[in-house]
Design an enzyme around this catalytic site. Structure first.
Site, PDB file in Angstrom:
ATOM      1  N   CYS A  75       0.838  -1.194   0.000  1.00 45.34           N
ATOM      2  CA  CYS A  75       0.000   0.000   0.000  1.00 45.34           C
ATOM      3  C   CYS A  75       0.877   1.249   0.000  1.00 45.34           C
ATOM      4  O   CYS A  75       2.049   1.204   0.383  1.00 45.34           O
ATOM      5  CB  CYS A  75      -0.949  -0.003   1.190  1.00 45.34           C
ATOM      6  SG  CYS A  75      -0.134   0.086   2.784  1.00 45.34           S
ATOM      7  N   CYS A  78       2.902   2.468   3.183  1.00 45.11           N
ATOM      8  CA  CYS A  78       3.874   1.520   3.738  1.00 45.11           C
ATOM      9  C   CYS A  78       4.941   1.093   2.736  1.00 45.11           C
ATOM     10  O   CYS A  78       5.714   0.175   3.010  1.00 45.11           O
ATOM     11  CB  CYS A  78       3.149   0.288   4.256  1.00 45.11           C
ATOM     12  SG  CYS A  78       1.984   0.665   5.566  1.00 45.11           S
ATOM     13  N   CYS A 101       2.140  -7.168   6.324  1.00 43.94           N
ATOM     14  CA  CYS A 101       1.058  -6.190   6.415  1.00 43.94           C
ATOM     15  C   CYS A 101      -0.143  -6.797   7.131  1.00 43.94           C
ATOM     16  O   CYS A 101      -0.138  -7.972   7.480  1.00 43.94           O
ATOM     17  CB  CYS A 101       0.668  -5.724   5.018  1.00 43.94           C
ATOM     18  SG  CYS A 101      -0.117  -6.996   4.018  1.00 43.94           S
TER      19      CYS A 101
END
Length: 112
Positions: A75, A78, A101
């Protein structure tokens, strides 16, 4: 019928990506919630060379972010660019004490 009651998801996880992934099974049940979820890791035993050969053999396009310095894409908040010579996954969760994640470790989603 064997999978009745389970949600399932396919992952792109590969054993070579991290020591935390080295012994992942092809099929696993994530019981971190009440429902449970079947996770299928079809590429778990593929090497980077095998993946590259598959891309070449099937004339598949690469993700455009790879050419921009993002060899491991998650994402937006991140994922950061990776410098020349750094581990390809070093751009994931820079500055965070994380290796996976929230998709793979519920409860560890980043708080943005």
């Amino acid at each position: 019928k064997a999978l009745a009651g389970y949600d399932a998801s396919f992952t792109g996880r590969k054993a070579f990506q991290a020591k935390t992934r080295a012994n992942l099974p092809r099929f696993e049940v994530d019981t971190s919630d009440a429902q449970g979820r079947l996770k299928i890791n079809p590429l778990i035993d593929w090497s980077a060379e095998t993946i590259n050969a598959y891309f070449e053999a099937h004339d598949l396009p690469r993700h455009p972010l790879i050419a921009q310095g993002y060899p491991s894409i998650g994402c937006s908040p991140c994922t950061s660019q990776v410098a020349e010579g750094e581990d390809p996954r070093s751009g994931r969760w820079k500055g965070w004490d994380k290796t996976e994640c929230g998709i793979h470790k519920p409860g560890e989603e980043p708080f943005l």
